[in-house]
Design a protein around this motif. Structure first.
Motif, PDB file in Angstrom:
ATOM      1  N   THR A   4       0.846  -1.188   0.000  1.00  0.00           N
ATOM      2  CA  THR A   4       0.000   0.000   0.000  1.00  0.00           C
ATOM      3  C   THR A   4       0.887   1.246   0.000  1.00  0.00           C
ATOM      4  OG1 THR A   4      -0.063   0.193   2.409  1.00  0.00           O
ATOM      5  CG2 THR A   4      -1.745  -1.221   1.368  1.00  0.00           C
ATOM      6  N   ARG A   5       0.279   2.387  -0.191  1.00  0.00           N
ATOM      7  CA  ARG A   5       1.021   3.654  -0.182  1.00  0.00           C
ATOM      8  C   ARG A   5       1.726   3.859   1.165  1.00  0.00           C
ATOM      9  NH1 ARG A   5      -1.546   9.647  -1.165  1.00  0.00           N
ATOM     10  NH2 ARG A   5       0.364  10.787  -0.766  1.00  0.00           N
ATOM     11  N   SER A   6       1.028   3.595   2.248  1.00  0.00           N
ATOM     12  CA  SER A   6       1.613   3.757   3.583  1.00  0.00           C
ATOM     13  C   SER A   6       2.755   2.775   3.804  1.00  0.00           C
ATOM     14  CB  SER A   6       0.538   3.558   4.656  1.00  0.00           C
ATOM     15  OG  SER A   6      -0.449   4.554   4.549  1.00  0.00           O
ATOM     16  N   GLU A   7       2.584   1.543   3.348  1.00  0.00           N
ATOM     17  CA  GLU A   7       3.651   0.553   3.480  1.00  0.00           C
ATOM     18  C   GLU A   7       4.872   0.977   2.663  1.00  0.00           C
ATOM     19  OE1 GLU A   7       1.147  -3.558   4.323  1.00  0.00           O
ATOM     20  OE2 GLU A   7       1.419  -2.897   2.253  1.00  0.00           O
ATOM     21  N   MET A   8       4.640   1.552   1.489  1.00  0.00           N
ATOM     22  CA  MET A   8       5.743   2.035   0.661  1.00  0.00           C
ATOM     23  C   MET A   8       6.501   3.162   1.357  1.00  0.00           C
ATOM     24  SD  MET A   8       6.384   0.401  -2.094  1.00  0.00           S
ATOM     25  CE  MET A   8       7.376   1.601  -2.954  1.00  0.00           C
ATOM     26  N   GLU A   9       5.792   4.010   2.092  1.00  0.00           N
ATOM     27  CA  GLU A   9       6.452   5.091   2.826  1.00  0.00           C
ATOM     28  C   GLU A   9       7.383   4.507   3.890  1.00  0.00           C
ATOM     29  OE1 GLU A   9       3.427   7.686   4.348  1.00  0.00           O
ATOM     30  OE2 GLU A   9       2.753   8.257   2.350  1.00  0.00           O
ATOM     31  N   ARG A  29      12.071   9.427  11.595  1.00  0.00           N
ATOM     32  CA  ARG A  29      12.647   9.692  10.269  1.00  0.00           C
ATOM     33  C   ARG A  29      11.611   9.989   9.195  1.00  0.00           C
ATOM     34  NH1 ARG A  29      17.964   6.072   9.499  1.00  0.00           N
ATOM     35  NH2 ARG A  29      18.747   6.273  11.615  1.00  0.00           N
ATOM     36  N   GLN A  30      10.363   9.748   9.458  1.00  0.00           N
ATOM     37  CA  GLN A  30       9.316   9.942   8.455  1.00  0.00           C
ATOM     38  C   GLN A  30       8.625  11.283   8.683  1.00  0.00           C
ATOM     39  OE1 GLN A  30       8.889   8.332   5.792  1.00  0.00           O
ATOM     40  NE2 GLN A  30       7.012   9.233   5.095  1.00  0.00           N
ATOM     41  N   ASP A  31       8.966  12.273   7.867  1.00  0.00           N
ATOM     42  CA  ASP A  31       8.393  13.605   8.018  1.00  0.00           C
ATOM     43  C   ASP A  31       7.013  13.722   7.366  1.00  0.00           C
ATOM     44  OD1 ASP A  31      10.657  14.484   9.363  1.00  0.00           O
ATOM     45  OD2 ASP A  31      11.661  15.014   7.494  1.00  0.00           O
ATOM     46  N   GLU A  32       6.926  13.312   6.122  1.00  0.00           N
ATOM     47  CA  GLU A  32       5.674  13.435   5.377  1.00  0.00           C
ATOM     48  C   GLU A  32       5.032  12.063   5.242  1.00  0.00           C
ATOM     49  OE1 GLU A  32       6.265  15.479   1.685  1.00  0.00           O
ATOM     50  OE2 GLU A  32       7.703  16.841   2.604  1.00  0.00           O
ATOM     51  N   LYS A  33       4.151  11.741   6.172  1.00  0.00           N
ATOM     52  CA  LYS A  33       3.525  10.420   6.143  1.00  0.00           C
ATOM     53  C   LYS A  33       2.019  10.573   5.996  1.00  0.00           C
ATOM     54  CE  LYS A  33       3.716  10.051  11.181  1.00  0.00           C
ATOM     55  NZ  LYS A  33       4.478  11.175  11.617  1.00  0.00           N
ATOM     56  N   THR A  34       1.412   9.538   5.431  1.00  0.00           N
ATOM     57  CA  THR A  34      -0.034   9.555   5.223  1.00  0.00           C
ATOM     58  C   THR A  34      -0.746   8.721   6.278  1.00  0.00           C
ATOM     59  OG1 THR A  34       0.104   7.675   3.717  1.00  0.00           O
ATOM     60  CG2 THR A  34       0.203   9.873   2.734  1.00  0.00           C
TER      61      THR A  34
END
Length: 120
Positions: A4-9, A29-34
């Motif tokens: 999924t998109r979130s898993e890819m992030e 480390r994840q600044d822009e997450k959905t």
């Protein structure tokens, strides 16, 4: 395996890291997450079930221990397998032709590709 998109992030953060990461490392480390911080545990378990990541060990956080995670395949390996997980599989020669027609391929990359093909 499709992510999924979130898993890819999450995978992108892991792919960009040289060492396995814990849940809190991922969040830092994840600044822009959905996704929400509270759902990272669910996504990590999903990635484990899909075989995209593995438990790489444990790290001590204050008084408790937390698991660390590492990818089981590279970014390139993931995209290569994704191409062939659909019912409509591309013809390999046509796929290579389309990839090689890209304008952003450097001379060094082209030389490495030629070397790989010659070895195969």
């Amino acid at each position: 395996m499709e992510l999924t998109r979130s898993e890819m992030e999450i995978m992108d953060v892991l792919w960009n890291s040289e060492t396995p990461l814990s849940r809190s490392d991922l969040l830092a480390r994840q600044d822009e997450k959905t996704w929400k911080d509270s759902s990272v545990h669910i996504m990590l378990n999903g990635l484990l079930r899909k075989g995209a990541i593995r438990e790489a060990g444990f790290i001590k956080r204050t008084k408790t221990f937390g698991r660390t995670f590492a990818p089981t395949l590279t970014r390139e390996e993931y995209f290569a397998t994704t191409i062939y997980c659909h019912n409509y599989k591309p013809e390999i020669v046509g796929l290579m032709k389309a990839l090689l027609s890209r304008e952003d391929i450097t001379a060094e990359e082209m030389a490495e590709i030629k070397k790989l093909v010659a070895e195969k």
